[in-house]
Design an enzyme around this catalytic site. Structure first.
Site, PDB file in Angstrom:
ATOM      1  N   CYS A  60      13.786 -18.803  -7.665  1.00  0.00           N
ATOM      2  CA  CYS A  60      13.974 -19.225  -6.269  1.00  0.00           C
ATOM      3  C   CYS A  60      15.463 -19.416  -5.998  1.00  0.00           C
ATOM      4  CB  CYS A  60      13.203 -20.517  -5.977  1.00  0.00           C
ATOM      5  SG  CYS A  60      13.766 -21.933  -6.944  1.00  0.00           S
ATOM      6  N   CYS A  63      17.300 -21.984  -8.172  1.00  0.00           N
ATOM      7  CA  CYS A  63      17.756 -21.458  -9.465  1.00  0.00           C
ATOM      8  C   CYS A  63      19.098 -20.747  -9.293  1.00  0.00           C
ATOM      9  CB  CYS A  63      16.722 -20.484 -10.034  1.00  0.00           C
ATOM     10  SG  CYS A  63      15.104 -21.204 -10.362  1.00  0.00           S
ATOM     11  N   CYS A 138      -4.554   3.538   5.127  1.00  0.00           N
ATOM     12  CA  CYS A 138      -5.294   3.068   3.954  1.00  0.00           C
ATOM     13  C   CYS A 138      -4.428   3.217   2.716  1.00  0.00           C
ATOM     14  CB  CYS A 138      -6.601   3.833   3.791  1.00  0.00           C
ATOM     15  SG  CYS A 138      -6.354   5.578   3.384  1.00  0.00           S
ATOM     16  N   CYS A 141      -2.958   6.613   1.838  1.00  0.00           N
ATOM     17  CA  CYS A 141      -1.714   6.958   2.535  1.00  0.00           C
ATOM     18  C   CYS A 141      -0.513   6.357   1.805  1.00  0.00           C
ATOM     19  CB  CYS A 141      -1.751   6.454   3.973  1.00  0.00           C
ATOM     20  SG  CYS A 141      -3.108   7.101   4.972  1.00  0.00           S
ATOM     21  N   ASP A 655       7.542 -32.135 -11.820  1.00  0.00           N
ATOM     22  CA  ASP A 655       8.766 -32.712 -12.359  1.00  0.00           C
ATOM     23  C   ASP A 655       9.641 -33.167 -11.204  1.00  0.00           C
ATOM     24  OD1 ASP A 655      10.671 -33.515 -14.086  1.00  0.00           O
ATOM     25  OD2 ASP A 655      11.463 -31.545 -14.542  1.00  0.00           O
TER      26      ASP A 655
END
Length: 694
Positions: A60, A63, A138, A141, A655
């Site tokens: 993320c 980090c 779909c 494709c 945490d």
């Protein structure tokens, strides 16, 4: 903690001249220098070297922030930019002060793996190209487009997301260009629109007032082309608009606007033209288009359904519907034919177009299956109508309600799909709305003293600008504090409810809230480099990342349509042969039909039942909606694989005090286990809560 080093003072890892610690906002360089070294000596004696590290383990923007902070704390670091999405860190450093090993050790110390990729000047790393692809219906494709892209020389990774109708291509610009990628997508029969190219190239569109003729546009174009960092310029004389691509670390939109408005004796005025409105309008039009198709389809399908399933069981109406027109052709059958025809050929036209494009390129998608199934049902029903016209005893069963209802159900699914996609797009847009609309830009003299301030659009912020952030305001862009101290609420990024103290030399993130002090922030990252933009890109990439079950479904979908057609044809042949060989009783065949027509009904049934298959649509839509809604709630999900593995979780460990708790224990319940007075017991409880016994 404050330490003195021969005329320089180290405050929280940053070195500043002792003579500049007055309350006046004066900003020396924020670069970290070793003991006894001045900025002039370092920058004047040698050139900085740029190196790119591959950093593994980042999940993320928090980090990325910890990695960037660890690198910048080292002496001799000129600049550091961390890209969490591509697991890279680009660092500029002075080799006489620090080396690659020390930088790598600093990254490892904060808990991540790092490997040098060499100097960026010699770096042949891949570029990322994002393309919007229209017309996919779909997984067949999207799989076909993906296969076509991956077969191109120079393309390393190609991800095509059906749900978002986007493709992300990692390619080597020395081997293939983005124009060739666009052409390859066009060759597959779809409509590509370039969203972005490269990682460090930004795009902006400017609306210009005051243009009178083509010569005015040429003057503006010449003025913009002389600016450093401008890559391409596209002008549109008829709508008075200019589109530019540029390097955000060299220039920015405010420079473009100033250059335009200073051209032609100040008769031009330029503003940023936002494409967000056009994107929202496009999504709104798409939803409205699917809704109208669904309504028209239902308007014709409901009468067919009522005639076939309801009205035929009402005595009076049944008699009217069974009135013969020609031989065995009755009013009910004729009405069903009339109502189902517009659904099949006008409303269902999109399936014919999609099937034609797919077959022309040599593959079969869901449009092919839908077109085959509905056409088989419809034309067999037309055959039944023909038999009733020319026969006085034929009583065949038609499938008009099957073909029309099937198209209506598929259109309903498409409408719900675009609704879900639209809501997810809104969820991602809300992330970008976390940044403020305006910012207070400070003007400085040559010595770094503030001599003025003005409010500007936050989109006009450029790298190295100094902005003022007052208490209660949001930080407009990522940067480093150069004056002032305060507490900043970074819960948007880290989840920590407790504000973080910020002072000179500390990093702040765009979109976070300044709480109680005035800060002057030097902007270090803008546009796509900002932490918030990387979060958005992370969510978008998560929507593109396929879950394992989706990859398995994509593999099946390649063969699904041909298999269904083969099974349907085999069913018809098997029943037809069985009828000719008299292997089943003749009583199974209706009096008005023969063995051929009975076998044909079974074959059509197999094909029709397979049509509304959600095999390739359910998973990508669920992943798209889940990641988008999660992002608005502060939960970043890295793709479908994480979602698919979530059901295996049986224990969650949280945490960091401040994320879920505030670090202030309180007594919630009491229970007495030994003989003592209740009064004394509650004294101890009160003392414990008041932290007297801690």
């Amino acid at each position: 903690m404050v330490k003195k080093f021969e005329g320089w003072e180290c405050i929280n890892g940053g070195l500043h001249c002792c003579g500049n610690l007055s309350p006046e906002p004066h900003y020396p360089s924020i670069t970290r220098y070793p003991k006894g070294t001045s900025p002039e000596v370092v920058e004047g004696s040698e050139a900085a070297i740029t190196v790119v590290f591959c950093v593994m383990g980042m999940t993320c923007a928090a980090c990325a922030g910890s990695v960037e902070k660890a690198i910048k704390r080292l002496p001799g670091i000129r600049e550091a930019v961390v890209d969490v999405l591509n697991d890279k860190a680009q660092v500029q450093y002075y080799p006489s002060i620090v080396n690659e090993d020390k930088i790598r050790e600093a990254i490892i110390d904060v808990g991540f793996e790092a490997k040098s990729m060499g100097e960026s000047s010699n770096d042949t790393s891949l570029q990322i190209c994002r393309v919007h692809i229209g017309g996919m219906t779909c997984t067949s494709c999207s799989s076909n487009v993906e296969s076509s892209l991956q077969s191109l020389p120079g393309v390393q990774i190609a991800q095509v997301a059906l749900a978002t109708e986007e493709a992300e291509i990692h390619y080597n610009p020395n081997i293939i260009s983005y124009n060739q990628i666009i052409e390859a997508i066009s060759d597959t029969g779809f409509k590509p629109i370039l969203i972005s190219k490269g990682e460090h190239i930004s795009k902006i569109e400017l609306q210009i007032d005051g243009i009178k003729n083509e010569q005015s546009m040429d003057i503006i174009q010449h003025s913009l082309r002389s600016l450093q960092g401008v890559e391409t310029i596209d002008t549109y004389q008829d709508i008075h608009r200019v589109t530019l691509t540029y390097k955000p670390y060299l220039t920015g939109p405010r420079t473009f606007i100033e250059a335009i408005e200073s051209t032609g004796s100040g008769c031009f005025r330029a503003t940023i033209f936002s494409n967000d409105g056009g994107s929202k309008a496009h999504k709104r039009d798409e939803i409205n288009r699917h809704f109208k198709l669904l309504i028209w389809s239902l308007a014709f399908t409901i009468p067919v359904f009522l005639i076939s399933m309801v009205l035929m069981y009402i005595p009076g109406i049944k008699h009217v519907l069974e009135i013969k027109i020609v031989n065995m052709l009755n009013i009910g059958l004729l009405l069903k034919w009339e109502f189902s025809t517009p659904v099949q050929f006008i409303i269902g036209r999109r399936f014919y177009v999609g099937a034609y494009k797919a077959l022309r390129k040599g593959y079969a998608n869901m449009d092919v299956l839908i077109a085959l199934g509905t056409n088989a049902a419809y034309f067999y029903s037309v055959y039944v109508v023909g038999r009733t016209v020319f026969s006085s005893h034929f009583k065949g069963s038609d499938f008009f309600e099957t073909s029309s209802m099937l198209i209506s159900f598929i259109l309903l699914g498409k409408y719900l799909e675009v609704l879900a996609k639209g809501r997810t797009s809104q969820a991602i847009a809300k992330l970008m709305d976390l940044t403020p609309d305006t910012a207070m830009l400070l003007t400085q003299d040559d010595k770094g003293n503030v001599i003025g301030e003005r409010e500007i659009d936050s989109r006009l912020i450029q790298k190295n600008d100094v902005i003022k952030v007052v208490p209660g305001a949001k930080v407009a862009s990522d940067g480093v504090v150069v004056w002032g101290q305060s507490h900043v609420n970074e819960s948007m990024i880290t989840g920590e409810a407790k504000p973080v103290a910020k002072m000179k030399g500390e990093m702040v993130i765009g979109g976070t809230v300044n709480e109680n002090g005035v800060l002057h922030v030097k902007v270090t990252r803008v546009g796509s480099e900002s932490a918030l933009s990387q979060i958005v890109r992370l969510v978008e990439s998560a929507q593109m990342a396929k879950a394992p079950v989706q990859k398995f479904a994509d593999q099946i979908s390649k063969y699904f349509v041909p298999i269904v057609v083969v099974i349907s044809f085999s069913t018809w042949i098997c029943w037809f042969v069985a009828g000719k060989l008299h292997t089943y009783p003749k009583s199974w065949i209706p009096s008005s039909m023969n063995s051929f027509e009975l076998a044909l009904q079974f074959g059509i049934s197999v094909m029709v039942i397979a049509c509304p298959c959600a095999l390739g649509l359910a998973t990508p839509t669920a992943v798209m909606v889940g990641t988008g809604v999660g992002a608005t709630q502060g939960v970043l999900i890295k793709g479908g694989q994480a979602l698919e593995s979530a059901h295996k979780v049986n224990c969650i460990v949280f945490d960091k005090t401040g994320t879920l708790t505030v670090g202030k224990p309180v007594v919630v319940t009491t229970k007495l286990f030994k003989n003592m007075s209740v009064k004394d017991f509650y004294k101890f409880v009160a003392a414990a809560e008041a932290r007297h016994l801690l």
